[in-house]
Write an enzyme that holds these catalytic residues in place. Structure first.
Site, PDB file in Angstrom:
ATOM      1  N   LYS A 199       0.857  -1.196   0.000  1.00  0.00           N
ATOM      2  CA  LYS A 199       0.000   0.000   0.000  1.00  0.00           C
ATOM      3  C   LYS A 199       0.882   1.232   0.000  1.00  0.00           C
ATOM      4  O   LYS A 199       1.285   1.738   1.045  1.00  0.00           O
ATOM      5  CB  LYS A 199      -0.931   0.001   1.226  1.00  0.00           C
ATOM      6  N   SER A 404      -8.487  -0.035  -5.152  1.00  0.00           N
ATOM      7  CA  SER A 404      -8.764   0.420  -3.780  1.00  0.00           C
ATOM      8  C   SER A 404     -10.266   0.623  -3.609  1.00  0.00           C
ATOM      9  O   SER A 404     -11.031  -0.316  -3.749  1.00  0.00           O
ATOM     10  CB  SER A 404      -7.965   1.687  -3.467  1.00  0.00           C
TER      11      SER A 404
END
Length: 611
Positions: A199, A404
């Site tokens: 991430k 996402s």
């Protein structure tokens, strides 16, 4: 007596405002009528060339701008800073021109085409291939070709390049600005909370370079997209994959053999078919379709003019069963947002509208988003669940990016369709907060006081305590568990299986299909047919469900002769390298300012931008 005169003055002042407004709108209407009366009807000549002169970024949905601003900018001749072209309009124009007997040639003039995703280029390429099946010719011409422009040009029967032109295919890359040292010099304290090895959305604020993990993940999906680009171009141009020069040494060898000319290099490498001056290009097309009325060029009609000439029936013109299409494009933010951004409330409202519309039997959620607010994403996803509970199938159709939060809102769909070159995944969560206690102290500014609890007075001017830091990280951990639990439930995978391919890692659509994150590879039309099949519809229409314009916008748009209301702001365009750098910095600040999740929790893919 004073009150009496005050009352009289108030009445007089109100009357004056009413009269002035009436005069203003009377002159406005007269001005618009005069302007509109001078407009000529669009006429498509026989045996003419349709020039696909695309200008700007290709998008699924245009951003909103006030129609009066758009009209005044057009009247004053100001250029658009970031013009946009609807993908659906391009496809409609090409499809109509295919069977239009007046159109005998399609000319691709793409020098003003800017950014778009490979998945959109593939859809346009497919439409161009279908156009050629009618027996009509496509010619691409230009002074230069960017990599994006050349992809579409490769579908032409002939590609012409100016003798002094430029063409270089340099591959795909993802490079971005990093701010760690700058923030340290400004004494800004960064507090980052995230889950996911890959991430990398917060890396620009905590590093001065890209992490090895981010490089590994980005390299994988970039290679997938580049392989697809090369395969498509090689197939159209009938060349070998090893004709693509991916090393400086290979490029220099061919470039020197071409005597330092980019145009000669492109010709020798079979990227183009001929090198011509602008005059030679014009004359050669005159030989095909003839001269225009002025005799100074070939017979032609441009993209916008041809689009204006098209007449289509309103989707509301019949009572047939419908497959509703809802476009979710842009960053996902909390609340109500105009087209071009996804609002948790506004997009949820469109889904709810589809749920209560009797003639809408199925829905396609067209997602083109790198994510954003986790809370807003969940609000939207809940509406998808409610649509399914109402007996209406939902298909998620992924465009260029659905990562996402873009993947979050897709998880509940009955099926997920993606392009092979869709950028998706990035299943991870982060939170970020900056505090300025050290910056302010350098200016001699401090925060102090008392409160009834340890939490009182928490804010950006005070240091973050260990306890608050742990509180935020615990919340982020829970957000990640919620995310992978959703994926586990709807993709029939264990939590361990999801976690192994999550961790914020980005995948291409092709790889996501192999991993089970999407069901099928296909475009928007494939998703519509799948939705109709699930709803058992044989005879149906599609309907785009979008935000209604306000009464004021409708009035202005009707008065202004149909000036589009979904445009980007229009100002003078300056695309120099220094300006681009400043715009990049400005965009980063604007993005941070827009983020408005009520809990400060985000599922966003920073590396998923257009390249």
């Amino acid at each position: 007596m004073k009150k009496l005169f005050a009352g009289i003055w108030h009445i007089f002042n109100t009357f004056k405002k009413i009269v002035l407004n009436l005069i203003f709108f009377t002159f406005l209407i007269l001005f618009v009528v005069l302007i509109s009366s001078g407009k000529e009807e669009v006429i498509v000549p026989q045996n003419t060339a349709l020039v696909l002169n695309l200008y700007g970024d290709i998008v699924e949905q245009k951003q909103y701008v006030d129609p009066m601003d758009a009209f005044m900018a057009e009247a004053l001749g100001r250029k658009e800073e970031n013009p946009e072209i609807l993908l659906s309009n391009i496809l409609d124009v090409i499809e109509t021109a295919k069977s239009d007997d007046r159109i005998s040639l399609l000319v691709l003039h793409l020098q003003n085409l800017d950014r778009t995703g490979l998945s959109k280029l593939q859809e346009i390429g497919s439409a161009l291939s279908d156009f050629k099946s009618s027996g009509k010719q496509i010619i691409a011409l230009g002074d230069f070709y960017s990599q994006t422009q050349y992809y579409l040009a490769s579908y032409a029967d002939d590609i012409w390049l100016n003798k002094k032109g430029y063409l270089l295919l340099d591959g795909f890359g993802r490079y971005q600005l990093y701010f760690k040292s700058a923030l340290e010099k400004l004494a800004i304290s960064q507090h980052i909370f995230r889950v996911g090895t890959f991430k990398s959305a917060v890396e620009p604020y905590i590093r001065d370079d890209m992490s090895d993990e981010a490089k590994e993940a980005n390299k994988l999906w970039l290679n997938d997209l580049w392989a697809q680009y090369k395969q498509d171009v090689a197939e159209q141009r009938n060349i070998k994959l090893n004709d693509f020069d991916e090393t400086t040494d290979a490029l220099l060898t061919k470039f020197k053999a071409s005597k330092g000319s980019f145009a000669e290099y492109a010709l020798n490498n079979h990227w183009v078919d001929a090198l011509k001056t602008r005059e030679e290009m014009r004359n050669d097309i005159i030989d095909i379709v003839g001269k225009n009325d002025h005799g100074d060029s070939f017979k032609q009609i441009g993209f916008k003019e041809y689009l204006t000439s098209l007449t289509t029936e309103s989707p509301f013109s019949s009572s047939k069963d419908k497959v509703g299409i809802i476009v979710a494009q842009g960053e996902i933010l909390d609340g109500n947002k105009a087209p071009g951004l996804i609002g948790g409330d506004s997009t949820a409202r469109l889904l709810r509208e589809a749920r209560y519309a009797d003639n809408v039997k199925a829905v396609v959620l067209r997602v083109d988003s790198p994510g954003g607010s986790a809370y807003a994403s969940e609000i939207i996803r809940q509406e998808v669940d409610l649509l399914k509970a109402a007996g209406k199938p939902v298909i998620a159709s992924m465009g260029n990016v659905a990562a996402s939060g873009g993947y979050w809102i897709s998880t509940s769909a009955d099926k997920i369709y993606a392009s092979p070159t869709t950028i998706t995944g990035s299943i991870g969560i982060f939170g970020m907060m900056m505090t300025f206690e050290n910056s302010l102290s350098k200016l001699g500014i401090y925060t102090d006081g008392v409160g009834t609890t340890e939490l009182a007075g928490f804010g950006i001017t005070r240091p973050m305590t260990d306890g608050m830091s742990e509180l935020f990280q615990t919340s982020i951990n829970r957000g990640y568990q919620d995310f992978i639990s959703l994926v586990s439930e709807h993709r029939n995978m264990s939590l361990e299986e999801v976690d192994a391919i999550a961790q914020g890692r980005v995948w291409s659509g092709m790889k996501a299909k192999e991993l089970g994150l999407v069901d099928e590879l296909g475009n928007l039309n494939d998703a519509v047919l799948a939705a109709a099949s699930l709803a058992e519809l044989d005879d149906f229409e599609t309907e785009i469900i979008e935000q209604e314009q306000s009464a004021q916008d409708k009035l202005l748009q009707s008065l202004l002769g149909g000036s589009a209301s979904y445009l980007t702001p229009v100002i003078e365009n300056n695309t120099g390298p220094a300006t681009k750098l400043l715009k990049n910095l400005s965009n980063e600040i604007k993005r941070l300012d827009r983020f408005n999740d009520p809990q400060g929790i985000y599922s966003f893919c920073l590396t998923c931008g257009t390249f």
